[in-house]
Motif scaffolding. Structure first.
Motif, PDB file in Angstrom:
ATOM      1  N   GLN A 175       0.827  -1.206   0.000  1.00 56.54           N
ATOM      2  CA  GLN A 175       0.000   0.000   0.000  1.00 56.54           C
ATOM      3  C   GLN A 175       0.857   1.251   0.000  1.00 56.54           C
ATOM      4  OE1 GLN A 175      -2.588  -1.169   3.458  1.00 56.54           O
ATOM      5  NE2 GLN A 175      -4.167  -0.170   2.232  1.00 56.54           N
ATOM      6  N   ASP A 176       0.431   2.238  -0.761  1.00 58.50           N
ATOM      7  CA  ASP A 176       1.132   3.515  -0.728  1.00 58.50           C
ATOM      8  C   ASP A 176       0.540   4.393   0.375  1.00 58.50           C
ATOM      9  OD1 ASP A 176      -1.220   4.717  -1.728  1.00 58.50           O
ATOM     10  OD2 ASP A 176      -0.505   4.669  -3.796  1.00 58.50           O
ATOM     11  N   ALA A 177       1.042   5.621   0.494  1.00 61.28           N
ATOM     12  CA  ALA A 177       0.611   6.509   1.572  1.00 61.28           C
ATOM     13  C   ALA A 177      -0.880   6.821   1.499  1.00 61.28           C
ATOM     14  CB  ALA A 177       1.422   7.806   1.535  1.00 61.28           C
ATOM     15  N   GLY A 178      -1.452   6.750   0.304  1.00 60.39           N
ATOM     16  CA  GLY A 178      -2.883   7.028   0.148  1.00 60.39           C
ATOM     17  C   GLY A 178      -3.762   5.806   0.334  1.00 60.39           C
ATOM     18  N   GLY A 179      -3.133   4.653   0.637  1.00 62.41           N
ATOM     19  CA  GLY A 179      -3.902   3.435   0.857  1.00 62.41           C
ATOM     20  C   GLY A 179      -4.129   2.586  -0.373  1.00 62.41           C
ATOM     21  N   THR A 180      -3.623   3.033  -1.530  1.00 59.19           N
ATOM     22  CA  THR A 180      -3.785   2.256  -2.760  1.00 59.19           C
ATOM     23  C   THR A 180      -2.833   1.070  -2.762  1.00 59.19           C
ATOM     24  OG1 THR A 180      -4.466   4.199  -4.015  1.00 59.19           O
ATOM     25  CG2 THR A 180      -3.644   2.325  -5.286  1.00 59.19           C
ATOM     26  N   LEU A 181      -3.340  -0.087  -3.134  1.00 58.53           N
ATOM     27  CA  LEU A 181      -2.531  -1.291  -3.219  1.00 58.53           C
ATOM     28  C   LEU A 181      -1.791  -1.326  -4.555  1.00 58.53           C
ATOM     29  CD1 LEU A 181      -5.220  -3.853  -1.953  1.00 58.53           C
ATOM     30  CD2 LEU A 181      -3.513  -2.637  -0.586  1.00 58.53           C
ATOM     31  N   HIS A 182      -0.632  -1.978  -4.560  1.00 58.33           N
ATOM     32  CA  HIS A 182       0.147  -2.103  -5.790  1.00 58.33           C
ATOM     33  C   HIS A 182       0.681  -3.524  -5.910  1.00 58.33           C
ATOM     34  CE1 HIS A 182       0.091   2.232  -6.642  1.00 58.33           C
ATOM     35  NE2 HIS A 182       0.212   2.395  -5.325  1.00 58.33           N
ATOM     36  N   PHE A 183       0.128  -4.277  -6.864  1.00 51.85           N
ATOM     37  CA  PHE A 183       0.605  -5.627  -7.178  1.00 51.85           C
ATOM     38  C   PHE A 183       0.038  -6.013  -8.542  1.00 51.85           C
ATOM     39  CE2 PHE A 183      -3.020  -6.076  -4.166  1.00 51.85           C
ATOM     40  CZ  PHE A 183      -3.964  -6.610  -5.024  1.00 51.85           C
ATOM     41  N   PRO A 184       0.615  -7.016  -9.198  1.00 52.00           N
ATOM     42  CA  PRO A 184       0.180  -7.383 -10.552  1.00 52.00           C
ATOM     43  C   PRO A 184      -1.146  -8.134 -10.589  1.00 52.00           C
ATOM     44  CG  PRO A 184       2.487  -7.977 -10.169  1.00 52.00           C
ATOM     45  CD  PRO A 184       1.896  -7.652  -8.830  1.00 52.00           C
ATOM     46  N   GLY A 185      -1.738  -8.160 -11.787  1.00 48.51           N
ATOM     47  CA  GLY A 185      -2.978  -8.901 -12.022  1.00 48.51           C
ATOM     48  C   GLY A 185      -3.251  -9.004 -13.508  1.00 48.51           C
ATOM     49  N   PHE A 186      -4.433  -9.473 -13.865  1.00 48.66           N
ATOM     50  CA  PHE A 186      -4.846  -9.568 -15.267  1.00 48.66           C
ATOM     51  C   PHE A 186      -5.460  -8.247 -15.724  1.00 48.66           C
ATOM     52  CE2 PHE A 186      -4.657 -14.100 -14.422  1.00 48.66           C
ATOM     53  CZ  PHE A 186      -4.308 -14.654 -15.658  1.00 48.66           C
ATOM     54  N   SER A 187      -5.148  -7.834 -16.948  1.00 51.09           N
ATOM     55  CA  SER A 187      -5.810  -6.665 -17.507  1.00 51.09           C
ATOM     56  C   SER A 187      -7.219  -7.051 -17.947  1.00 51.09           C
ATOM     57  CB  SER A 187      -5.032  -6.121 -18.708  1.00 51.09           C
ATOM     58  OG  SER A 187      -5.173  -6.990 -19.818  1.00 51.09           O
ATOM     59  N   PRO A 188      -8.157  -6.099 -17.964  1.00 48.74           N
ATOM     60  CA  PRO A 188      -9.505  -6.391 -18.465  1.00 48.74           C
ATOM     61  C   PRO A 188      -9.498  -6.911 -19.899  1.00 48.74           C
ATOM     62  CG  PRO A 188      -9.497  -4.319 -17.265  1.00 48.74           C
ATOM     63  CD  PRO A 188      -8.062  -4.729 -17.412  1.00 48.74           C
ATOM     64  N   GLU A 189      -8.584  -6.384 -20.714  1.00 48.76           N
ATOM     65  CA  GLU A 189      -8.504  -6.819 -22.114  1.00 48.76           C
ATOM     66  C   GLU A 189      -8.055  -8.279 -22.213  1.00 48.76           C
ATOM     67  OE1 GLU A 189      -8.343  -2.554 -21.643  1.00 48.76           O
ATOM     68  OE2 GLU A 189      -6.977  -4.101 -20.864  1.00 48.76           O
ATOM     69  N   ALA A 190      -7.107  -8.679 -21.370  1.00 48.37           N
ATOM     70  CA  ALA A 190      -6.671 -10.076 -21.354  1.00 48.37           C
ATOM     71  C   ALA A 190      -7.798 -10.982 -20.873  1.00 48.37           C
ATOM     72  CB  ALA A 190      -5.439 -10.235 -20.457  1.00 48.37           C
ATOM     73  N   ALA A 191      -8.559 -10.487 -19.902  1.00 44.75           N
ATOM     74  CA  ALA A 191      -9.697 -11.258 -19.410  1.00 44.75           C
ATOM     75  C   ALA A 191     -10.716 -11.467 -20.529  1.00 44.75           C
ATOM     76  CB  ALA A 191     -10.338 -10.547 -18.220  1.00 44.75           C
ATOM     77  N   GLU A 192     -11.034 -10.408 -21.251  1.00 45.97           N
ATOM     78  CA  GLU A 192     -11.974 -10.519 -22.366  1.00 45.97           C
ATOM     79  C   GLU A 192     -11.465 -11.498 -23.419  1.00 45.97           C
ATOM     80  OE1 GLU A 192     -14.919  -9.244 -22.819  1.00 45.97           O
ATOM     81  OE2 GLU A 192     -15.125  -7.531 -21.464  1.00 45.97           O
ATOM     82  N   PHE A 193     -10.203 -11.425 -23.734  1.00 44.60           N
ATOM     83  CA  PHE A 193      -9.611 -12.324 -24.728  1.00 44.60           C
ATOM     84  C   PHE A 193      -9.756 -13.782 -24.295  1.00 44.60           C
ATOM     85  CE2 PHE A 193      -5.874 -14.824 -26.027  1.00 44.60           C
ATOM     86  CZ  PHE A 193      -5.954 -14.725 -27.411  1.00 44.60           C
ATOM     87  N   LEU A 194      -9.461 -14.062 -23.031  1.00 42.21           N
ATOM     88  CA  LEU A 194      -9.493 -15.445 -22.557  1.00 42.21           C
ATOM     89  C   LEU A 194     -10.902 -16.016 -22.532  1.00 42.21           C
ATOM     90  CD1 LEU A 194      -6.830 -15.297 -19.703  1.00 42.21           C
ATOM     91  CD2 LEU A 194      -6.673 -16.591 -21.842  1.00 42.21           C
ATOM     92  N   VAL A 195     -11.891 -15.202 -22.181  1.00 41.68           N
ATOM     93  CA  VAL A 195     -13.251 -15.752 -22.117  1.00 41.68           C
ATOM     94  C   VAL A 195     -13.943 -15.753 -23.476  1.00 41.68           C
ATOM     95  CG1 VAL A 195     -13.489 -15.089 -19.690  1.00 41.68           C
ATOM     96  CG2 VAL A 195     -14.402 -13.586 -21.467  1.00 41.68           C
ATOM     97  N   ARG A 196     -13.515 -14.882 -24.405  1.00 41.14           N
ATOM     98  CA  ARG A 196     -14.171 -14.805 -25.704  1.00 41.14           C
ATOM     99  C   ARG A 196     -13.444 -15.591 -26.790  1.00 41.14           C
ATOM    100  NH1 ARG A 196     -18.106 -10.861 -25.801  1.00 41.14           N
ATOM    101  NH2 ARG A 196     -18.074  -9.377 -24.060  1.00 41.14           N
ATOM    102  N   GLU A 197     -12.111 -15.633 -26.709  1.00 41.53           N
ATOM    103  CA  GLU A 197     -11.309 -16.234 -27.777  1.00 41.53           C
ATOM    104  C   GLU A 197     -10.710 -17.588 -27.411  1.00 41.53           C
ATOM    105  OE1 GLU A 197     -11.262 -14.794 -30.673  1.00 41.53           O
ATOM    106  OE2 GLU A 197     -12.311 -12.978 -29.993  1.00 41.53           O
ATOM    107  N   ARG A 198     -10.726 -17.937 -26.153  1.00 43.84           N
ATOM    108  CA  ARG A 198     -10.162 -19.210 -25.705  1.00 43.84           C
ATOM    109  C   ARG A 198     -11.161 -19.897 -24.778  1.00 43.84           C
ATOM    110  NH1 ARG A 198      -7.605 -17.661 -29.282  1.00 43.84           N
ATOM    111  NH2 ARG A 198      -5.328 -17.460 -29.482  1.00 43.84           N
ATOM    112  N   GLU A 199     -11.048 -21.218 -24.663  1.00 46.52           N
ATOM    113  CA  GLU A 199     -11.995 -21.989 -23.850  1.00 46.52           C
ATOM    114  C   GLU A 199     -11.330 -22.379 -22.529  1.00 46.52           C
ATOM    115  OE1 GLU A 199     -14.503 -24.914 -26.009  1.00 46.52           O
ATOM    116  OE2 GLU A 199     -13.219 -24.409 -27.717  1.00 46.52           O
ATOM    117  N   ILE A 200     -11.330 -21.456 -21.581  1.00 43.61           N
ATOM    118  CA  ILE A 200     -10.695 -21.701 -20.294  1.00 43.61           C
ATOM    119  C   ILE A 200     -11.734 -22.082 -19.244  1.00 43.61           C
ATOM    120  CG2 ILE A 200      -8.824 -20.078 -20.819  1.00 43.61           C
ATOM    121  CD1 ILE A 200     -10.234 -18.142 -18.765  1.00 43.61           C
TER     122      ILE A 200
END
Length: 269
Positions: A175-200
């Protein structure tokens, strides 16, 4: 991810030899058929699960788990504890119902979806440079150029190297001084690609959330869970697993109305 702050008989043990001799059975058949080396005997296994304890990192607002010893062998002749914990503690599942009204709860997920070819997408280099790194469509396409198209029924895991911070909850939340968390994750675009273009069947991360830390709209969650996929968060041990060729087994929660819950995730190859 996810805390209230964000949204308010023992099985008989089989020997490894017996397990391999018996095979995976009908439920695993489809997943095994999609694995790069069908029918190959498994020689290695990795536990992708962190140990649960009151000291583990949690999303802000969640209460730490409590372990209360109720009986002991010395006093009572047998040993047992009571566990009090937030469903989304430790290595755990997010079921579709966690973000989607009327979505499947964890105990109702298709059993076959809990056995899946495992694809491990390594973004450690860019996560080391930028804690807000995200898995992008380009990352997924680069993975496929190297390892082949994601198989049908795959489970896609992000390996960011964040596990190294697990024993330091402050560093894990980042967390930064303002309380925002910082760590990696999936982008919304990657999420859309995986559910629309691939069968996961689902996705996983070695961080607190499927979305990267600064997210305020949790779009990746909404895309994945809204499509009926499940997520696993706080995965461990991904460095031990090959990028492709492993099979994932998820010991999913099975309590009534589960928005998720701690899991035991194991990879074999």
């Amino acid at each position: 991810m996810c805390a209230p702050l964000v949204m308010e008989q023992v099985a008989r043990s089989l020997s490894r030899r017996a397990f391999l001799g018996a095979g995976l059975g009908l439920l695993a058949g489809q997943a095994l058929a999609q694995a790069p080396v069908p029918g190959k005997a498994f020689r290695q296994a990795a536990d992708l699960t962190h140990e649960l304890s009151p000291e583990i990192p949690l999303f802000p607002g969640a209460e730490p788990m409590r372990i209360t010893t109720l009986v002991t062998v010395r006093k009572d002749g047998y040993y047992g504890n009571r566990l009090d914990l937030w469903e989304h503690s430790g290595t755990h599942m997010d079921a579709p119902a966690h973000f989607v009204e009327g979505g499947l709860t964890a105990e109702k997920l298709p059993l076959g979806s809990l056995i899946a070819p495992l694809a491990v997408v390594d973004i450690r280099e860019k996560a080391a440079r930028n804690p807000d790194a995200q898995v992008t469509v380009d990352d997924l396409l680069a993975y496929e150029r190297r390892h082949g198209r994601l198989p049908r029924g795959a489970f896609v895991a992000m390996h960011s190297g964040w596990e190294a911070r697990w024993r330091d909850p402050k560093a894990f939340l980042n967390q930064d001084a303002g309380g925002t968390l910082h760590f990696p994750g999936f982008s919304p675009e990657a999420a859309e690609f995986l559910v629309r273009e691939r069968e996961i069947v689902g996705v996983g991360v070695d961080t607190l959330s499927l979305d990267f830390g600064p997210s305020k709209d949790f779009k990746a969650h909404l895309v994945f869970l809204g499509a009926g996929k499940y997520g696993l968060e706080n995965l461990a041990g991904l460095a031990q697993v090959p990028p492709s060729g492993a099979l994932l087994f998820v010991g999913a929660p099975k309590h009534r109305g589960a928005s998720g819950g701690p899991v035991r995730a194991v990879a074999v190859w």
